[in-house]
Design an enzyme around this catalytic site. Sequence first.
Site, PDB file in Angstrom:
ATOM      1  N   TRP A  47       0.805  -1.221   0.000  1.00 50.53           N
ATOM      2  CA  TRP A  47       0.000   0.000   0.000  1.00 50.53           C
ATOM      3  C   TRP A  47       0.837   1.270   0.000  1.00 50.53           C
ATOM      4  O   TRP A  47       0.342   2.340  -0.316  1.00 50.53           O
ATOM      5  CB  TRP A  47      -0.964   0.020   1.209  1.00 50.53           C
ATOM      6  N   ASN A  48       2.119   1.182   0.378  1.00 54.57           N
ATOM      7  CA  ASN A  48       2.869   2.447   0.548  1.00 54.57           C
ATOM      8  C   ASN A  48       3.316   3.053  -0.781  1.00 54.57           C
ATOM      9  O   ASN A  48       3.546   4.256  -0.866  1.00 54.57           O
ATOM     10  CB  ASN A  48       4.046   2.279   1.524  1.00 54.57           C
ATOM     11  N   GLU A  53      11.287  -1.737  12.572  1.00 53.05           N
ATOM     12  CA  GLU A  53      11.000  -0.748  11.532  1.00 53.05           C
ATOM     13  C   GLU A  53       9.897   0.172  12.075  1.00 53.05           C
ATOM     14  O   GLU A  53       8.807  -0.304  12.406  1.00 53.05           O
ATOM     15  CB  GLU A  53      10.516  -1.514  10.296  1.00 53.05           C
ATOM     16  N   LEU A  99      11.814  -6.676   1.327  1.00 52.22           N
ATOM     17  CA  LEU A  99      11.189  -6.755   2.658  1.00 52.22           C
ATOM     18  C   LEU A  99      11.547  -5.531   3.514  1.00 52.22           C
ATOM     19  O   LEU A  99      11.881  -4.489   2.984  1.00 52.22           O
ATOM     20  CB  LEU A  99      11.588  -8.071   3.306  1.00 52.22           C
ATOM     21  N   GLU A 136      15.428  -5.100  -7.686  1.00 56.74           N
ATOM     22  CA  GLU A 136      14.520  -4.519  -8.686  1.00 56.74           C
ATOM     23  C   GLU A 136      15.160  -3.234  -9.181  1.00 56.74           C
ATOM     24  O   GLU A 136      15.822  -2.530  -8.414  1.00 56.74           O
ATOM     25  CB  GLU A 136      13.157  -4.239  -8.045  1.00 56.74           C
ATOM     26  N   GLY A 182       6.871  -6.188   0.856  1.00 52.02           N
ATOM     27  CA  GLY A 182       6.092  -6.052   2.086  1.00 52.02           C
ATOM     28  C   GLY A 182       6.966  -6.382   3.283  1.00 52.02           C
ATOM     29  O   GLY A 182       8.198  -6.285   3.218  1.00 52.02           O
ATOM     30  N   SER A 183       6.337  -6.814   4.358  1.00 50.08           N
ATOM     31  CA  SER A 183       7.085  -7.015   5.603  1.00 50.08           C
ATOM     32  C   SER A 183       7.911  -8.300   5.550  1.00 50.08           C
ATOM     33  O   SER A 183       7.579  -9.251   4.826  1.00 50.08           O
ATOM     34  CB  SER A 183       6.122  -7.084   6.782  1.00 50.08           C
TER      35      SER A 183
HETATM   36  C1  SIN Z   1      10.089   0.930  -0.682  1.00 43.93           C
HETATM   37  O1  SIN Z   1      10.081   1.507   0.369  1.00 43.93           O
HETATM   38  O2  SIN Z   1       9.849  -0.278  -0.744  1.00 43.93           O
HETATM   39  C2  SIN Z   1      10.381   1.631  -1.994  1.00 43.93           C
HETATM   40  C3  SIN Z   1      11.129   2.883  -1.869  1.00 43.93           C
HETATM   41  C4  SIN Z   1      11.715   3.358  -3.161  1.00 43.93           C
HETATM   42  O3  SIN Z   1      11.599   2.711  -4.203  1.00 43.93           O
HETATM   43  O4  SIN Z   1      12.337   4.405  -3.144  1.00 43.93           O
END
Ligand code: SIN
Length: 484
Positions: free
Chosen positions: A156-157, A387, A257, A464, A234-235
């Site tokens: 979701w973030n 976290e 993660l 990624e 995710g977590s």
């Molecule tokens: C993330 O917090 O998983 C992605 C952050 C980013 O791509 O800058």
Amino acid sequence: MINLKDPTLFRTENYINGKWVGGSGRHIEVLNPANGTLLAKTVDGNADDACDAVEAAATAFKTWSKVPAKERATYLRRWCELILENADDLGMLMTAEQGKPLAEAIGEVNYGAGFIEFYAEECKRVMGDIIPTVANDRRLQVYKQPVGVVGCITPWNFPNAMITRKAAPAMAAGCTVVIKPDAGTPLSALALCELAERAGIPAGVINVVVGSDAQAIGEVLTQHKKISKFTFTGSTAVGKILMAQCASTVKKVSLELGGNAPFIVFDDADIEEAVTHCVSTKFRNCGQTCVCTNRIFVHEAVAAEFTAKLQHSIAALKVADGFEEGAEIGPLINTQALEKMDALMADALDKGAKVLLGGARHKLGQSFFQPTLLNNISDSMRLANEEIFGPIAAVQTFTTEGEVVEKANATEYGLAAYFFTRDIGRVMRVSEDLEYGIVCSNSGVFSTEVAPFGGWKQSGIGSEGGKEGIADFYETKFHSLGGV
Ligand code: SIN
């Protein structure tokens, strides 16, 4: 209601095999985290929908994997252009469902589009090998072939960029994808499908299943025999479960993660710069990113100066609904996130932390929390180990380089780390000694589609972005050709 320039980007059904599918009649209520208002009722998909999507993706793979890379790149480029043309609307959808300030949301849309642009280019350059032969009647070749159907679970973030960061390299490589976005932020994912459809991307190549039963859909994406690769952001706790589930069919797995990012300020640092970057890495997305600064270590000789300047900068942050002009800190995603901030604060105060700023829920209500600054932090506190995922900055002091590097590494996480120093020898030593997949010196800004993003230790598997971000979507085949 969200006032979009193009209201047809507002989709509420699953996207499976190139069709908008209504499902069983059950719904998910998508709420605005800034004020709790109902934004949408989307379909509540289930395991059957996920299986339908996998079958569609498996059928589409047969043809998509044979489309020449140059042609796949054309589809992806068109998708990227449409996303950029509609960046304002996509940003609006994101701010409404996720809460981040509109400028930051539009920034994420551009960041997300960057992955599509990059992989549309990169897929034309993925090469096999010709190996010098070991016998004159044989030839040795290595092919790179798309791995197959890819299951993706996204958070979701970053409701947009974490989808494109997975789907774009997969699709560019010739794979097809089934995506389960977070049930709290599905509107961005569905709008991306609408634009993929307009870009002419063939049916079944990209599928999205929205559903509240994350476990049931997750089991399909991690255990279905027709899925060859699984990727999750995710977590760490959930990542471990999903990774174990993938073992039953030996899927390739990529995991992005949790993190516990150290931010180290040495005594020779440019303090103004360090403060500016500390604020941006700590408070990005209201502290809700895996790479947000989590533990701030400041050399004792500059701790008073740094902390005073940090306090001044944090106090100036504008907390507001993400749609308000100039908003810098939006709400947390939901009330559970708010309760976690309360619990971290109670634990820290109990163990002797001192509040320099904030420390409580914000008067705006809903899930807003005050940007907070603490010092007197000790190792036993939860926020020194977990976290935080919220707007609490916690400052500790140190004396020597060796001591701070050891402390920074004393965590099971290894995603991002930041440090500030003007000493070039120290830049080299510390960047080499930090056990992190991403190390950032004299800056807090690093996110880009052209470089690998990935964690060490329990922060993940694989990368990624960059050339690494597409490699995992290919299988390697050795062709030994005889009788020459
Ligand atoms: C993330 O917090 O998983 C992605 C952050 C980013 O791509 O800058």
